[in-house]
Enzyme design. Structure first.
Site, PDB file in Angstrom:
ATOM      1  N   GLY A  11       0.820  -1.204   0.000  1.00 17.54           N
ATOM      2  CA  GLY A  11       0.000   0.000   0.000  1.00 17.54           C
ATOM      3  C   GLY A  11       0.856   1.256   0.000  1.00 17.54           C
ATOM      4  N   ARG A  72       0.779  -5.349  -6.033  1.00 16.84           N
ATOM      5  CA  ARG A  72       0.965  -6.614  -5.319  1.00 16.84           C
ATOM      6  C   ARG A  72       1.166  -7.729  -6.344  1.00 16.84           C
ATOM      7  NH1 ARG A  72      -0.381  -5.198  -0.147  1.00 16.84           N
ATOM      8  NH2 ARG A  72      -1.872  -3.477   0.081  1.00 16.84           N
ATOM      9  N   ASP A 103       5.392  -5.313   5.892  1.00 20.11           N
ATOM     10  CA  ASP A 103       5.945  -6.637   6.196  1.00 20.11           C
ATOM     11  C   ASP A 103       5.882  -7.586   5.004  1.00 20.11           C
ATOM     12  OD1 ASP A 103       3.206  -6.902   6.259  1.00 20.11           O
ATOM     13  OD2 ASP A 103       3.129  -7.901   8.211  1.00 20.11           O
ATOM     14  N   SER A 105       6.279  -6.756   1.907  1.00 19.14           N
ATOM     15  CA  SER A 105       7.409  -6.352   1.066  1.00 19.14           C
ATOM     16  C   SER A 105       8.712  -6.902   1.628  1.00 19.14           C
ATOM     17  CB  SER A 105       7.480  -4.826   0.994  1.00 19.14           C
ATOM     18  OG  SER A 105       6.253  -4.279   0.564  1.00 19.14           O
ATOM     19  N   THR A 125       4.268   2.404   5.738  1.00 21.13           N
ATOM     20  CA  THR A 125       2.881   1.965   5.839  1.00 21.13           C
ATOM     21  C   THR A 125       2.158   2.869   6.822  1.00 21.13           C
ATOM     22  OG1 THR A 125       1.416   0.213   6.680  1.00 21.13           O
ATOM     23  CG2 THR A 125       3.669   0.209   7.486  1.00 21.13           C
ATOM     24  N   ASP A 127      -0.268   2.202   8.686  1.00 27.21           N
ATOM     25  CA  ASP A 127      -0.784   1.490   9.858  1.00 27.21           C
ATOM     26  C   ASP A 127       0.172   1.500  11.048  1.00 27.21           C
ATOM     27  OD1 ASP A 127      -3.144   0.853   8.612  1.00 27.21           O
ATOM     28  OD2 ASP A 127      -2.491  -1.131   7.974  1.00 27.21           O
ATOM     29  N   ASP A 129       2.448  -0.611  11.792  1.00 28.98           N
ATOM     30  CA  ASP A 129       2.325  -1.963  12.356  1.00 28.98           C
ATOM     31  C   ASP A 129       3.575  -2.818  12.178  1.00 28.98           C
ATOM     32  OD1 ASP A 129       2.135  -2.185   9.617  1.00 28.98           O
ATOM     33  OD2 ASP A 129       0.425  -3.538   9.623  1.00 28.98           O
ATOM     34  N   ARG A 171      -6.301  -2.896   9.900  1.00 35.94           N
ATOM     35  CA  ARG A 171      -6.850  -4.247   9.861  1.00 35.94           C
ATOM     36  C   ARG A 171      -6.335  -5.088  11.027  1.00 35.94           C
ATOM     37  NH1 ARG A 171      -5.207  -5.372   5.222  1.00 35.94           N
ATOM     38  NH2 ARG A 171      -3.394  -6.639   5.744  1.00 35.94           N
ATOM     39  N   TYR A 249     -10.017   5.432   1.896  1.00 31.19           N
ATOM     40  CA  TYR A 249      -8.711   5.698   1.296  1.00 31.19           C
ATOM     41  C   TYR A 249      -8.278   7.146   1.352  1.00 31.19           C
ATOM     42  CZ  TYR A 249      -8.341   0.908  -0.206  1.00 31.19           C
ATOM     43  OH  TYR A 249      -8.221  -0.455  -0.210  1.00 31.19           O
TER      44      TYR A 249
END
Length: 319
Positions: A11, A72, A103, A105, A125, A127, A129, A171, A249
């Site tokens: 993303g 992706r 992660d 990637s 990213t 997120d 995360d 997520r 988005y």
């Protein structure tokens, strides 16, 4: 090393362009040629590779998204796909690769490193995360986008005396929800890392209503569930007029904040230093405002941990 490559994967995140710029200019400063690989690992396999110069990254530090595009690729998860990518790297005489992403990637980067191709990862990213770094590129910008939206929604919530449920991205990680909720004084924050009792959310709303509170903001991370489902459940349980906003988005886009531009520049440049220093299979990060690096295997085997003190504080302040 005489030639290195750079790609973005997964993303998009505001600040990726600033990281690309740092990689290209840092490498050229050290008289290293840089090749940009478009469309992530898919572009690597397809040979979508072009030499980059100082001018090719001019006037991009303030732009969101990624000039190298992102995609992706299921094929690259296979041994055949990885070998196809390595063939392209050899064809262009690229000796090392810097991969900006999350992660997923880094799993691809780890596979290339295992096959003898040195890779360095840069965490990008929204997120936030990724283990091994306090912040990822794009998180601060997305956070500020959410806060701006909540501020505007609160104006309407106040005017019409309504409860608003706002669904944000996340997520598997609740950082965006937690940080934005704390920053904007949300009454309840629902995140994947914590299994909150829905009755606690209802009790908080009822207590606030009983003491004369006219509006409330509930933040829901997408990994917890649908904002619309929570909105309906809240209205059914409290009979308070409830509205739902899914930010979607819009959180990914926009000009990166100063914080993300500086972070991306520091991490991108550090990634080049690691490659030129003979390092491979590592991710650069920032911890306690100091640049660090960790092995991919270490990063991929750990989970990002939510700041529990912040979570507790959010509850204490929203009584």
């Amino acid at each position: 090393m005489k030639k290195i490559g750079v790609l973005t994967s997964g993303g998009d995140a505001p600040g990726m362009n600033a990281a690309i710029r740092a990689v290209v200019r840092k490498a050229i400063y050290h008289e290293i040629e840089v090749f940009g690989i478009k469309n992530g690992f898919q572009g690597l396999m397809d040979g979508n590779i072009n030499k980059m110069g100082i001018g090719s990254v001019g006037d991009i530090i303030q732009r969101g998204g990624t000039i190298l595009y992102s995609a992706r690729s299921e094929e690259f998860k296979t041994d055949a796909g990885q070998k196809k990518g390595i063939e392209q790297l050899k064809k262009h005489e690229i000796e090392g690769l810097i991969i900006i992403g999350g992660d997923g990637s880094f799993r691809g980067a780890q596979k290339l490193t295992e096959k003898g191709y040195p890779c360095i990862g840069v965490p990008g990213t929204i997120d936030n995360d990724i283990a091994g770094t306090d912040f990822t590129i794009g998180f601060d910008t997305a956070l500020n986008t959410i806060i701006e939206a909540i501020d505007k929604i609160r104006d309407t919530a106040t005017s019409h005396e309504r409860t608003y449920v706002i669904e944000v991205m996340g997520r598997d990680a609740g950082d965006l929800a937690l940080w934005s909720g704390l920053a904007d004084g949300a009454e309840s924050i629902l995140i994947p890392e914590k299994k909150d009792d829905f009755n606690d959310v209802i009790d908080r709303l009822k207590r606030g209503h009983e003491r004369g509170k006219k509006h409330s903001i509930i933040i829901v991370a997408e990994g917890v569930g649908s904002g619309f489902e929570y909105g309906q459940r809240i209205q059914d349980a409290t009979e308070l007029e409830t509205r739902v906003t899914v930010l979607g988005y819009i959180q990914r886009g926009g000009s990166p904040t100063a914080s993300d531009r500086v972070l991306a520049s520091r991490l991108g440049a550090k990634a080049v230093d690691l490659l030129l220093g003979g390092k491979a299979g590592k991710m650069v990060g920032i911890q306690h405002n100091k640049l660090v690096d960790h092995d991919f295997m270490e990063i991929l085997s750990e989970k990002h941990v939510i700041n529990n003190e912040m979570y507790v504080l959010s509850k204490e302040l929203s009584i």
